[in-house]
Every structure is written in C-alpha cells, then in structure tokens.
Write an enzyme that holds these catalytic residues in place. Structure first.
Site, mmCIF file in Angstrom:
data_model
loop_
_atom_site.group_PDB
_atom_site.id
_atom_site.type_symbol
_atom_site.label_atom_id
_atom_site.label_comp_id
_atom_site.label_asym_id
_atom_site.label_seq_id
_atom_site.Cartn_x
_atom_site.Cartn_y
_atom_site.Cartn_z
ATOM 1 C CD GLU A 329 59.135 -124.665 97.440
ATOM 2 O OE1 GLU A 329 60.079 -125.155 97.045
ATOM 3 O OE2 GLU A 329 58.854 -124.929 98.834
HETATM 4 C C1 ACM Z 1 61.812 -121.385 99.164
HETATM 5 O O1 ACM Z 1 62.982 -121.676 99.169
HETATM 6 N N1 ACM Z 1 61.021 -122.111 98.892
HETATM 7 C C2 ACM Z 1 61.456 -119.933 99.766
#
Ligand code: ACM
Length: 691
Positions: A329
């Site tokens: 992310e």
């Molecule tokens: C995650 O759940 N972004 C590793």
C-alpha cells in the site's frame, strides 16, 4: 520400582483395554484406565496410535535427559512440569538433570543457534503405564512434544493420567506464524509474552512483529533516536526489551521476524527524519487509519544509507535470517508529480510507480544481502525484477500466492487468516495454503512455506487483543501443522473449548476480558444478565466497524463491541442444535431433546436477560447505543422459541408468522451498534423450516 510405577502397571493390568493402533482422530478412541480417551489434541498429530492403559501422574514422577541437556531444554522441561503440576494439582520435580526417569526427554541436539525454516521440529512420544518417552532431533521438537504431553493429560477417577499412545509428529508447513501489529496500537511486552506462550502451545513457530506504522515507530534506534522520540508517543520497545523478547521466543521454539515498513506506511519515519520524504511532509504521526500518501524517497542515495545503517543496527537485535520490509500500500502520488523524481525515473527507464518500487526493493535487498539477511514482504514486492530468494507474504489471496509460486517465488499465505474480519474459526480453518484442488505442480507447492495469522492493530488494544486472537488462532495453527485432510469442523469446535481453557492458564485474557469489559460498561460487579445478553452478539468486521464508526488511533476501545468475543462458543452449538432438530423435528430421542433444550434454553435466557439490560441502560450511557439491538433481541428470542415450539409440535406455523419473522430477521441484519447477532443463520433455518 517406585510406587507410582507399580501402581501404573497394576492399573494397566486391571484394565479391559481395547488396543487400537489406529490413526486415532476425533471423538473418543480407545480406553485408558477405564476412562474413554478423548482425543482433544490441537493441532492433531501426524500419526497417533492408542495403546493399553495410561501413565498416572503422581509426585513420584522423575525426569531424565539422557542426551542433550542444554539450558534451553531444561527450562522448557521445567516450564512443562510446572504447567503439569498446576493442571493436575500434583507436586512435581523442580529440577531436572538425571540420565533416567519415568519421563525421558531424549533430544539429539539443541538445534541451530538461530532457528531457521529448516529446523527439524519433529518428535515422537511413547507413553506406556510405566514411562513416557519423548524423542526429538532438536530442542524445538521437544518443546512441541511437551505441549502434546500437556494436552494429553486428562482427568481419570481421582487423579490425572496420560493415556498410552504412540505419536510420531512433524509439521506440514515450515512457516506457521502470527503477526501482531504493534504500530497502530502499542502492545506492552507482557501481552506479547503471553501470546508467544500460547503460540508455542499450538506449535506456531514465527512471531512476526509489525513494528512500524503511520501511527507509530515502536523500535528504539540508537543510531536514529528521533524515530521513537518523535514517532512513538513514548510507546516503544527498548533494544534490551526486544532482545529479551527474542530470547523468550527462542526458548519456546519461535522465531521473531521484525517488520519495518518501507517505502509506504512510513509516516512515523518521516516525522522524525523529513529528509527521507518524497516531496510531501507529514505534520505529525497519523491518527487516522487507511492508506497514507507519504512515502520514502527511493531516488536519493541518502535514503539507502539511512536504511542500511538502521537495518545494520537491527541485525544486532534480531538474529533471524529474515527481515520483513512491508512494501504494501504505497500509492505514492509524489512519485507522479515531483519533477526531481520524474526526471530520475526517466533517466533510469522506470515506467511507473511499480517499477520505481521494484528499484527501491532491489536496493533494499542488496542491503539485506550485505547484512546476511533475506527479504520478505507483502504481495506488492512481487516483481520479476527481484531474484527468486525473496519471500512474498500474500494478503491478497491464494491466487496471488500461487502466481508467485508459478514464477518460482516462495510464499506465505495470510489473506484468509485476517482475524479482524471477525469470521468464525471454521472459515480460516478450512482455508488451506495449498488446497487439495491446487493447480500448482509438486515443485511449486514446495515453495509455499506456510501461513501467517494476522492481527492488525486498528481496533484493538492491550485489553481486547487476546479475545481477537484466541482461541481462533488455535484452529488456524492446526491448518498449518496438521494433514490437509484434517478438516472436520465439528470436531475442531469440540477441541477448541479445551484448548481455549488450556491457553488461558498461560495468562491470556481472552475469556476474562469479556466480563471485565461488561463490568466496565455497567459500573457494577453484577453482570449476570448482561453476560447472558452479550452471548447473542459478536463484533462486526474491521471494515464494517470502520464504515460505521470511522475509528482512529484515539477512539476509546471500551464499547460493547470491544467486550464481546468473535465466534462465541454458543454460536456453533446453536448451529449444530438447529441442524439436529431440523433432521427430525418431532422426535423425542435423547439427542433431539438435547438439541431442543439447547435452542429453547438459549432463546429463553435471552428473553429473560434483555428487559433487565434495557433497564440497566438508564444508568449506563455507554450501553445506550445497544437499545435498538436489545429491542430486536427481545423479538428474535420470542421468534426463536416459537419456531422451536411449532417445529416440535408438528403443526405448521401460520404463514403470516413465517413471513413476518423472516422480515424481522432481515431487519436485524442491518447495521447497528457495530455488533451483529451471532445466531441469525441458525434462527433463519428454524423459521424457514416452519412451512
Ligand atoms: C496489508 O493488509 N496491507 C498487508
């Protein structure tokens, strides 16, 4: 010959024993000392044969360590003896060191100085009325065997026995982890220690320590002290504490894999060291959750110098071969608009953000290689530009994991094991890292190292974390350890209860915290009605709660939802009872009477508790958001009792009753007070069957 041995032999001889050298799994198998041997083991061993008789636990028990006698092994044996002592109420030795005894722990070697993924974790346990012998190649194998021994110990008559068994056991997967996110909410060391104890009890072997987040940097760096001075609200682990925890885990056969998130989820790095940013600078550590736009600058040499110095320091604390670099992310809008970064990308022929992140990962990998470490990261690190010796941890699912394996990357599955989804244990239990219908070749399957349970930290704190992790994690641990065909959900739930109580003896708060939370809500010790009421509910998933409440790091976690447990045991009991009743609703057989009693008893109890809880709300403002839920419960409890009555009498319910009841159930599915009714599937079945 000791009294206890004579006694044991006599007991064995006096027994009418069924010798069943079978693969005993589930239910009752064989007899021991006249008592049925219940196979409550979790995880189930690879092979189990049940013999004749049992070893009686008495104060005369002695321990021999004929081969390895390492300090670590001695500590493990002494801990096991103390737990056996507490479990059986029988005084047991407080020292070990002899060559022989009635319990022999025969270990070939202490194992690797730093436990790796290839540590031999196998053990064999042979129990007869005369002795118990545990054989293992390494101390880690012995640690697993001792846990099996404790689980096997069961009451019989006036005392406690270990049934005669022969167990040969080893794990299906080499990487069996639990990740705890200490970044979003700090978890004190005692919380981690008790969870590590419980991990060992169910044979997990990797504690993945998520140490940095947008909301906090939790690991002391002496090279870069501002990381915790500015980035932690004063809540962090000192280096000495972390070293001690690594040792604590090693003593229990558990590796510690630290995670330092980069280049995203890095607000806390950046508030401390703005020179690392990609152009935009956060003004403080982030209180909100969700994905942040702030990222490290992958184009500057100084960024890598910083990371190398930092990671070099961390290798003095964390000896494990693997370092987790996060990598998930990182949308990084700065990389699309910062002219300097855009020019860099052009000069290096990096087409997009993904290519730039792969460039970053290659440089971090080079650093880790210089530090004699290997790299693990979330799905997003997966890129053909990386060599095959990085491990991809998949939070995106089995397909993503398989894709990596098809290209030769090792992987660890996590997507189905997110505890904050608040699913019943049966769901992750049945999710296999390598399902029976996998399309992977045998060689590709070997690349799947195992799985990791993930406890993300947005909506938990030290008071509530245990009830989110346990006992569901015990079921998942079985998925990672036991054979692929160990998938009987009813049998899993039958064993989950005893395991839950067993791990409570290690200090876990998962059972106590519900009562404590309810007392806090009511401001009273008298919580009988509220406790009954609470059984009807479970927390909604992380994302549902986030949508309804928009929690931040500053949200108090003392609502009703924080007290109640996911997958309360009564949920599965009600489901089983509903199935049983529906199979033959008018029968008066003992098993169907029992099912009827379970269902009617539950609904009657809820019907009785609810008015009292509604009344108590007047003086309990924190309970008041539950008003609608309480009113709904009164209605649903009535419907439940009527459904059981109609079914049992064999007279069909009036049509309007059925449609009206189903409408009310539908209404009760709508969000309110960030909890859901745990029994709606069972109730829907009962009502629908009334036609
Ligand atoms: C995650 O759940 N972004 C590793």
């Amino acid at each position: 010959m000791s009294v206890s041995r004579l006694l044991s032999l006599w007991l064995a001889a006096a027994l009418v024993c069924i010798l069943c050298s079978q693969m005993a799994r589930g239910q009752v198998s064989g007899t021991a000392n006249g008592a049925a041997f219940r196979n409550d083991l979790m995880p189930q061993p690879a092979s189990l044969g049940v013999g004749a008789g049992a070893f009686q636990i008495t104060p005369a028990l002695t321990v021999g360590l004929p081969r390895t006698r390492s300090e670590r092994l001695q500590r493990a044996v002494l801990r096991a003896l103390k737990r056996l002592e507490d479990k059986t109420g029988t005084p047991l030795p407080r020292h070990v060191g002899a060559d022989s005894g009635t319990l022999i722990v025969s270990v070939a070697s202490d194992g690797a100085a730093v436990q790796g993924i290839d540590e031999d974790e196998s053990y064999s346990l042979t129990v007869t009325p005369a002795s118990m012998e545990l054989d293992a190649a390494t101390t880690v194998g012995a640690i697993h065997g001792l846990e099996t021994l404790i689980q096997l110990t069961q009451p019989s008559g006036q005392g406690y026995i270990v049934p005669a068994v022969t167990i040969h056991d080893s794990p299906r997967f080499r990487w069996r982890g639990l990740m705890i996110d200490c970044g979003r909410h700090f978890e004190p060391l005692d919380v981690l220690e008790r969870n590590i104890d419980a991990m060992a009890a169910v044979k997990l072997n990797v504690f993945h320590w998520h140490l940095t987040e947008d909301q906090g940097f939790r690991m002391e760096s002496r090279v870069y002290p501002r990381l915790t001075e500015v980035g932690s609200d004063g809540q962090f682990y000192t280096q000495n504490e972390a070293r001690a925890l690594v040792q604590y885990a090693r003593d229990r056969g558990i590796r510690v894999v630290p995670e330092f998130e980069m280049p995203g989820h890095s607000t806390a790095w950046l508030v401390a060291y703005p020179e690392l940013n990609s152009g935009s600078q956060p003004t403080g550590i982030r209180r909100e959750f969700g994905v942040s736009n702030y990222v490290l600058d992958p184009t500057r040499e100084e960024t890598y110098q910083f990371i190398e110095k930092f990671l070099r320091e961390m290798t003095t604390i964390f000896p494990d071969e693997y370092v987790h670099i996060g990598g998930d992310e990182a949308p990084a809008p700065d990389w699309k608009r910062n002219p300097r970064i855009l020019a860099f990308m052009k000069a290096h022929d990096l087409k997009d953000n993904a290519a730039l992140q792969a460039y970053f990962n290659q440089h971090v990998l080079a650093i880790l290689t210089r530090l004699h470490r290997r790299m693990i990261g979330w799905d997003e690190i997966f890129n053909p530009a990386l060599p095959r010796n990085v491990v991809v941890q998949s939070w995106r699912g089995v397909a993503s994991l398989a894709k990596g394996a098809q290209q030769g990357y090792q992987g660890v599955l996590s997507a189905p094991y997110y505890l904050d989804g608040m699913q019943p244990a049966s769901v992750p239990y049945l999710a296999d890292p390598v399902p029976s219908d996998t399309t992977l070749t045998a060689d590709q399957q070997k690349l799947i190292l195992g799985g990791e349970v993930c406890m993300w930290g947005e909506q938990i704190d030290a008071d509530t974390i245990d009830s989110r992790i346990w006992p569901r994690t015990a079921a998942i641990a079985e998925r990672f350890w036991s054979a692929q065909n160990v998938r009987d959900v009813d049998d899993m739930y039958r064993r989950l209860g005893p395991v839950s109580v067993e791990v409570e003896t290690l200090g876990l708060q998962h059972l106590k915290s519900e009562d404590a939370g309810l007392r806090g809500l009511l401001g009273s010790e008298n919580i009988d009605a509220l406790r009954s009421f609470a059984q009807a509910f479970e927390p909604v998933s992380f994302s549902e709660r986030y949508q309804q409440q928009h929690t931040s790091q500053l949200t108090p976690l003392t609502s009703f939802v924080d007290a109640v447990r996911p997958d309360p045991p009564i949920r599965h009991e009600l489901e089983l009872a509903a199935q049983r009743l529906l199979a033959d609703p008018t029968s008066h057989s003992a098993s169907i009477e029992e099912a009827r009693k379970t269902l009617d008893g539950f609904f009657a109890q809820e019907a009785m508790a609810t008015p009292e809880v509604l009344k108590a709300m007047d003086d309990a403002p924190r309970l008041q958001p539950m008003q609608l839920r309480a009113e709904q419960l009164q209605d649903l409890a009535r419907i439940g009792r009527e459904a059981v009555r109609y079914l049992s009498s064999g007279t069909p319910a009036p049509e309007h009753w059925r449609t009206d009841s189903l409408a009310r159930i539908e209404e009760a599915r709508k969000p309110s007070a960030i909890v859901r009714f745990q029994f709606l599937p069972a109730l829907t079945q009962l009502v629908s069957a009334n036609k």
